[in-house]
Design an enzyme around this catalytic site. Sequence first.
Site, mmCIF file in Angstrom:
data_model
loop_
_atom_site.group_PDB
_atom_site.id
_atom_site.type_symbol
_atom_site.label_atom_id
_atom_site.label_comp_id
_atom_site.label_asym_id
_atom_site.label_seq_id
_atom_site.Cartn_x
_atom_site.Cartn_y
_atom_site.Cartn_z
ATOM 1 N N GLY A 83 27.677 -23.908 9.007
ATOM 2 C CA GLY A 83 28.290 -25.186 8.668
ATOM 3 C C GLY A 83 29.626 -25.463 9.323
ATOM 4 O O GLY A 83 30.267 -26.466 9.006
ATOM 5 N N THR A 84 30.042 -24.613 10.260
ATOM 6 C CA THR A 84 31.367 -24.812 10.856
ATOM 7 C C THR A 84 31.477 -26.142 11.597
ATOM 8 O O THR A 84 32.489 -26.835 11.502
ATOM 9 C CB THR A 84 31.723 -23.667 11.825
ATOM 10 O OG1 THR A 84 30.630 -23.462 12.731
ATOM 11 C CG2 THR A 84 32.009 -22.387 11.087
ATOM 12 N N GLY A 85 30.453 -26.511 12.374
ATOM 13 C CA GLY A 85 30.520 -27.746 13.145
ATOM 14 C C GLY A 85 30.575 -28.973 12.254
ATOM 15 O O GLY A 85 31.379 -29.892 12.492
ATOM 16 N N CYS A 86 29.737 -29.013 11.238
ATOM 17 C CA CYS A 86 29.741 -30.128 10.285
ATOM 18 C C CYS A 86 31.095 -30.227 9.593
ATOM 19 O O CYS A 86 31.660 -31.314 9.433
ATOM 20 C CB CYS A 86 28.658 -29.927 9.226
ATOM 21 S SG CYS A 86 26.996 -29.670 9.861
ATOM 22 N N THR A 93 29.302 -18.060 8.921
ATOM 23 C CA THR A 93 29.925 -19.229 9.541
ATOM 24 C C THR A 93 29.012 -20.449 9.547
ATOM 25 O O THR A 93 29.219 -21.382 10.327
ATOM 26 C CB THR A 93 30.337 -18.894 10.989
ATOM 27 O OG1 THR A 93 29.165 -18.443 11.712
ATOM 28 C CG2 THR A 93 31.398 -17.811 11.028
ATOM 29 N N LYS A 121 34.426 -27.232 21.767
ATOM 30 C CA LYS A 121 34.618 -26.098 20.856
ATOM 31 C C LYS A 121 34.212 -24.803 21.557
ATOM 32 O O LYS A 121 33.044 -24.629 21.910
ATOM 33 C CB LYS A 121 33.808 -26.309 19.579
ATOM 34 C CG LYS A 121 34.206 -27.583 18.829
ATOM 35 C CD LYS A 121 33.403 -27.797 17.569
ATOM 36 C CE LYS A 121 31.940 -28.057 17.852
ATOM 37 N NZ LYS A 121 31.194 -28.486 16.658
#
Length: 267
Positions: A207-210, A205, A174
Amino acid sequence: MRLPRVLTVAGSDSGGGAGIQADLKTMLALGVHGMSVITAVTAQNSLGVQGAWELPVEAVRAQYRSVVDDIGVQAVKTGMLASAELVEAVAELLAGTDAPIVVDPVGVSKHGDPLLAASALDSLRTRLLPVATVATPNLDEVAQLTGVQVESEAGMRAAASAVLAYGPRWALIKGGHLPGEAVDLLTDGSEEHWLRAPRHDNRHTHGTGCTLASAIASQLAKGQSVPEAVAVAKEYVTGAIAAGFALGGGIGPVDHGWAVTRGTPAV
């Protein structure tokens, strides 16, 4: 019609923006039945993580067996695993589960708070990554896991190779921390898929990875291929970032229900 079933193995975010809460919201938005194994409890808000307490291995193992043995799963996603003991226990459970596995190798929170003990890194590399269908590290996590520092898009191939060396079938690197477009690289070592999206001027932003990892797992549970699932997940997360909202006094979360609130058909 039976809904696809997806299990998240992750920590709880009391602020509702990341972790188990983000995972279950994402799964609901994408039309699958979400289930959870809680590995840790955090006291967390828009300003950071004020405390974290991992659960005993036996509690994590009991939750997992309870869900998988009775209900079954079509995909599993992992997030915050906190300690080497939990990483190894979860890896053992996953190795005996016949379903796609998405590993989000969570090391630190959006605010820079540590969510994985340094002693757990080797277990993550040698026990968890080898059972992953897809590993989804951001650039900080790539550096933490492999030592590879990515300063530009050109360095993402080397990052992917370093992650794939630990055994996942696919690596999704990412590149959201790089300037310019939000670009990610998905590869299995032979084929490459570059995914690009406009960068939205929105600092909310959390929580984007989860959210991305849970979206990938949701689409895999529906029977999509890895490239198809990642493409849909990228589109969903891009919309969630664009719609992210202020919550509290710091960094707010992405909007997991953006497709519903805007009247857009579910993916």
